[in-house]
Design a protein around this motif. Structure first.
Motif, mmCIF file in Angstrom:
data_model
loop_
_atom_site.group_PDB
_atom_site.id
_atom_site.type_symbol
_atom_site.label_atom_id
_atom_site.label_comp_id
_atom_site.label_asym_id
_atom_site.label_seq_id
_atom_site.Cartn_x
_atom_site.Cartn_y
_atom_site.Cartn_z
ATOM 1 N N THR A 114 -7.101 4.797 33.098
ATOM 2 C CA THR A 114 -8.459 4.974 32.561
ATOM 3 C C THR A 114 -9.512 4.562 33.584
ATOM 4 O OG1 THR A 114 -7.672 4.576 30.302
ATOM 5 C CG2 THR A 114 -10.036 4.335 30.706
ATOM 6 N N LYS A 115 -9.295 3.426 34.217
ATOM 7 C CA LYS A 115 -10.242 2.948 35.221
ATOM 8 C C LYS A 115 -10.333 3.930 36.391
ATOM 9 C CE LYS A 115 -11.697 -0.867 35.943
ATOM 10 N NZ LYS A 115 -13.079 -1.453 35.894
ATOM 11 N N ALA A 116 -9.192 4.434 36.815
ATOM 12 C CA ALA A 116 -9.174 5.381 37.937
ATOM 13 C C ALA A 116 -9.900 6.666 37.556
ATOM 14 C CB ALA A 116 -7.738 5.686 38.340
ATOM 15 N N TYR A 117 -9.682 7.132 36.333
ATOM 16 C CA TYR A 117 -10.324 8.355 35.867
ATOM 17 C C TYR A 117 -11.846 8.181 35.816
ATOM 18 C CZ TYR A 117 -12.226 11.773 32.620
ATOM 19 O OH TYR A 117 -13.015 12.727 32.035
ATOM 20 N N ILE A 118 -12.306 7.071 35.281
ATOM 21 C CA ILE A 118 -13.746 6.824 35.181
ATOM 22 C C ILE A 118 -14.381 6.796 36.576
ATOM 23 C CG2 ILE A 118 -15.502 5.114 34.563
ATOM 24 C CD1 ILE A 118 -13.741 4.344 32.172
ATOM 25 N N THR A 119 -13.758 6.080 37.496
ATOM 26 C CA THR A 119 -14.303 5.964 38.853
ATOM 27 C C THR A 119 -14.378 7.314 39.550
ATOM 28 O OG1 THR A 119 -13.475 3.701 39.100
ATOM 29 C CG2 THR A 119 -13.979 4.900 41.114
ATOM 30 N N ASN A 140 -20.826 2.851 30.560
ATOM 31 C CA ASN A 140 -20.777 1.969 29.393
ATOM 32 C C ASN A 140 -19.383 1.929 28.774
ATOM 33 O OD1 ASN A 140 -23.595 0.807 28.497
ATOM 34 N ND2 ASN A 140 -23.989 2.843 29.315
ATOM 35 N N SER A 141 -18.668 3.038 28.877
ATOM 36 C CA SER A 141 -17.276 3.050 28.412
ATOM 37 C C SER A 141 -16.435 2.106 29.261
ATOM 38 C CB SER A 141 -16.697 4.468 28.481
ATOM 39 O OG SER A 141 -17.361 5.330 27.588
ATOM 40 N N GLU A 142 -16.734 2.083 30.558
ATOM 41 C CA GLU A 142 -16.010 1.188 31.456
ATOM 42 C C GLU A 142 -16.268 -0.276 31.103
ATOM 43 O OE1 GLU A 142 -14.791 1.007 36.129
ATOM 44 O OE2 GLU A 142 -16.828 1.659 35.642
ATOM 45 N N LYS A 143 -17.479 -0.570 30.641
ATOM 46 C CA LYS A 143 -17.776 -1.942 30.212
ATOM 47 C C LYS A 143 -16.882 -2.340 29.038
ATOM 48 C CE LYS A 143 -22.648 -1.931 31.631
ATOM 49 N NZ LYS A 143 -24.062 -2.026 31.162
ATOM 50 N N VAL A 144 -16.651 -1.398 28.134
ATOM 51 C CA VAL A 144 -15.762 -1.652 26.993
ATOM 52 C C VAL A 144 -14.340 -1.884 27.486
ATOM 53 C CG1 VAL A 144 -14.789 -0.723 24.864
ATOM 54 C CG2 VAL A 144 -17.187 -0.283 25.435
ATOM 55 N N ILE A 145 -13.900 -1.023 28.385
ATOM 56 C CA ILE A 145 -12.539 -1.144 28.920
ATOM 57 C C ILE A 145 -12.379 -2.470 29.658
ATOM 58 C CG2 ILE A 145 -10.889 -0.181 30.560
ATOM 59 C CD1 ILE A 145 -11.214 1.413 27.935
ATOM 60 N N ASP A 146 -13.359 -2.854 30.454
ATOM 61 C CA ASP A 146 -13.300 -4.141 31.169
ATOM 62 C C ASP A 146 -13.247 -5.310 30.177
ATOM 63 O OD1 ASP A 146 -13.324 -2.935 33.651
ATOM 64 O OD2 ASP A 146 -15.499 -3.118 33.906
ATOM 65 N N PHE A 147 -13.972 -5.173 29.091
ATOM 66 C CA PHE A 147 -13.959 -6.211 28.048
ATOM 67 C C PHE A 147 -12.563 -6.321 27.438
ATOM 68 C CE2 PHE A 147 -14.321 -7.197 23.480
ATOM 69 C CZ PHE A 147 -14.922 -8.457 23.536
ATOM 70 N N LEU A 148 -11.942 -5.174 27.191
ATOM 71 C CA LEU A 148 -10.592 -5.183 26.608
ATOM 72 C C LEU A 148 -9.573 -5.750 27.596
ATOM 73 C CD1 LEU A 148 -10.546 -1.728 24.773
ATOM 74 C CD2 LEU A 148 -10.943 -3.994 23.792
ATOM 75 N N ILE A 149 -9.761 -5.456 28.869
ATOM 76 C CA ILE A 149 -8.858 -5.999 29.882
ATOM 77 C C ILE A 149 -9.002 -7.516 29.960
ATOM 78 C CG2 ILE A 149 -8.365 -6.081 32.365
ATOM 79 C CD1 ILE A 149 -9.239 -3.139 32.508
ATOM 80 N N ALA A 150 -10.238 -7.983 29.928
ATOM 81 C CA ALA A 150 -10.497 -9.428 30.017
ATOM 82 C C ALA A 150 -9.964 -10.180 28.795
ATOM 83 C CB ALA A 150 -11.989 -9.678 30.179
ATOM 84 N N ASN A 151 -9.845 -9.467 27.685
ATOM 85 C CA ASN A 151 -9.370 -10.101 26.447
ATOM 86 C C ASN A 151 -8.083 -9.441 25.953
ATOM 87 O OD1 ASN A 151 -11.792 -11.978 25.570
ATOM 88 N ND2 ASN A 151 -12.723 -10.037 26.225
ATOM 89 N N LYS A 152 -7.240 -9.088 26.911
ATOM 90 C CA LYS A 152 -6.039 -8.319 26.599
ATOM 91 C C LYS A 152 -5.113 -8.994 25.590
ATOM 92 C CE LYS A 152 -4.608 -8.215 30.862
ATOM 93 N NZ LYS A 152 -3.761 -7.930 32.057
ATOM 94 N N ASN A 153 -5.164 -10.312 25.497
ATOM 95 C CA ASN A 153 -4.276 -11.032 24.577
ATOM 96 C C ASN A 153 -4.914 -11.297 23.220
ATOM 97 O OD1 ASN A 153 -2.199 -11.291 26.547
ATOM 98 N ND2 ASN A 153 -3.323 -13.002 27.475
ATOM 99 N N ASN A 154 -6.113 -10.767 23.037
ATOM 100 C CA ASN A 154 -6.844 -11.083 21.801
ATOM 101 C C ASN A 154 -7.161 -9.858 20.939
ATOM 102 O OD1 ASN A 154 -7.153 -13.957 22.350
ATOM 103 N ND2 ASN A 154 -8.591 -13.337 23.970
#
Length: 234
Positions: free
Chosen positions: A117-122, A189-203
């Motif tokens: 997903t990150k690669a696709y967005i970039t 802005n979608s990437e911000k969501v994805i980064d948030f999910l990555i940062a909180n991957k265990n939650n």
């Protein structure tokens, strides 16, 4: 003898006039062919739905001869490059993957690290920026004239090219650029969501096709990020 010479001179003049008339007529035919061809291309480009294959067929053929064939090739080369870029913009803007980034399916398949997903967005943002710059460049007189400047055509043909291709360029219409910028904003802005999910991957986890967080605070932060995207979608 003088009479014979006079008759001979007149004959040469008549032949020359006839020859000149023929070439003028022939040139007029070639020019009209080219004008008709450009009109047909324009009609195809403005048709609904647009027939992409028919446009490419037209841009790939040559219907004129001589210097007009060179001119036609130049014109169609410019139009094809512009059209290629426009088609790519359309493909990027209408890519269904954009709408699938923030879905439960993508969260399950590519989470929690979201490498694809990150690669696709970039890559998509980079290509959109390139296509936007190309689009704006194709609308400049400098870019259009670069296609004909080294063809050594007479001034008449260059002026014809200017009248048919270069006139009314550098329009203030920003519709395409604005559409691209909107999609880029959505992706960012979608990437911000994805980064948030990555940062909180265990939650977080997916339950019944919905994302569920371990605590309300994270859930609220997630919704705030989603709300920012809705602003661009509306």
């Amino acid at each position: 003898m003088k009479k014979k010479i006079l008759i001979g001179v007149l004959a040469v003049i008549v032949i020359a006039v006839v020859a000149i008339g023929y070439f003028v007529f022939a040139d007029g035919q070639q020019e009209q062919k080219l004008k008709d061809e450009l009109t047909e291309i324009n009609n195809l480009a403005n048709a609904t739905p647009i027939d992409v294959d028919a446009i490419y067929d037209k841009l790939g053929e040559t219907v004129t001869k001589g210097d007009y064939a060179i001119l036609e090739t130049v014109m169609k080369s410019y139009l094809k490059d512009s059209f290629d870029n426009a088609i790519r913009i359309s493909e990027l803007l209408n890519d269904e993957r954009i709408t699938e980034i923030l879905t439960a399916t993508n969260y399950q398949e590519d989470g929690p690290d979201f490498v694809e997903t990150k690669a696709y967005i970039t890559s998509t943002i980079q290509e959109l920026e390139t296509c936007k710059n190309n689009h704006q460049e194709y609308l400049t007189q400098e870019k259009a004239m670069s296609y004909i400047e080294d063809k050594n055509l007479d001034e008449y043909y260059v002026n014809f090219y200017k009248d048919e291709i270069v006139k009314d360029m550098e329009s203030n219409d920003t519709t395409v650029a604005d559409s691209i910028d909107e999609i880029i904003a959505i992706l960012q802005n979608s990437e911000k969501v994805i980064d948030f999910l990555i940062a909180n991957k265990n939650n977080w986890k997916i339950e019944n096709d919905s994302i569920v967080f371990n605590n309300e605070d994270l859930s609220n932060q997630y919704m705030d990020l989603i709300t920012q995207i809705w602003f661009f979608v509306k």
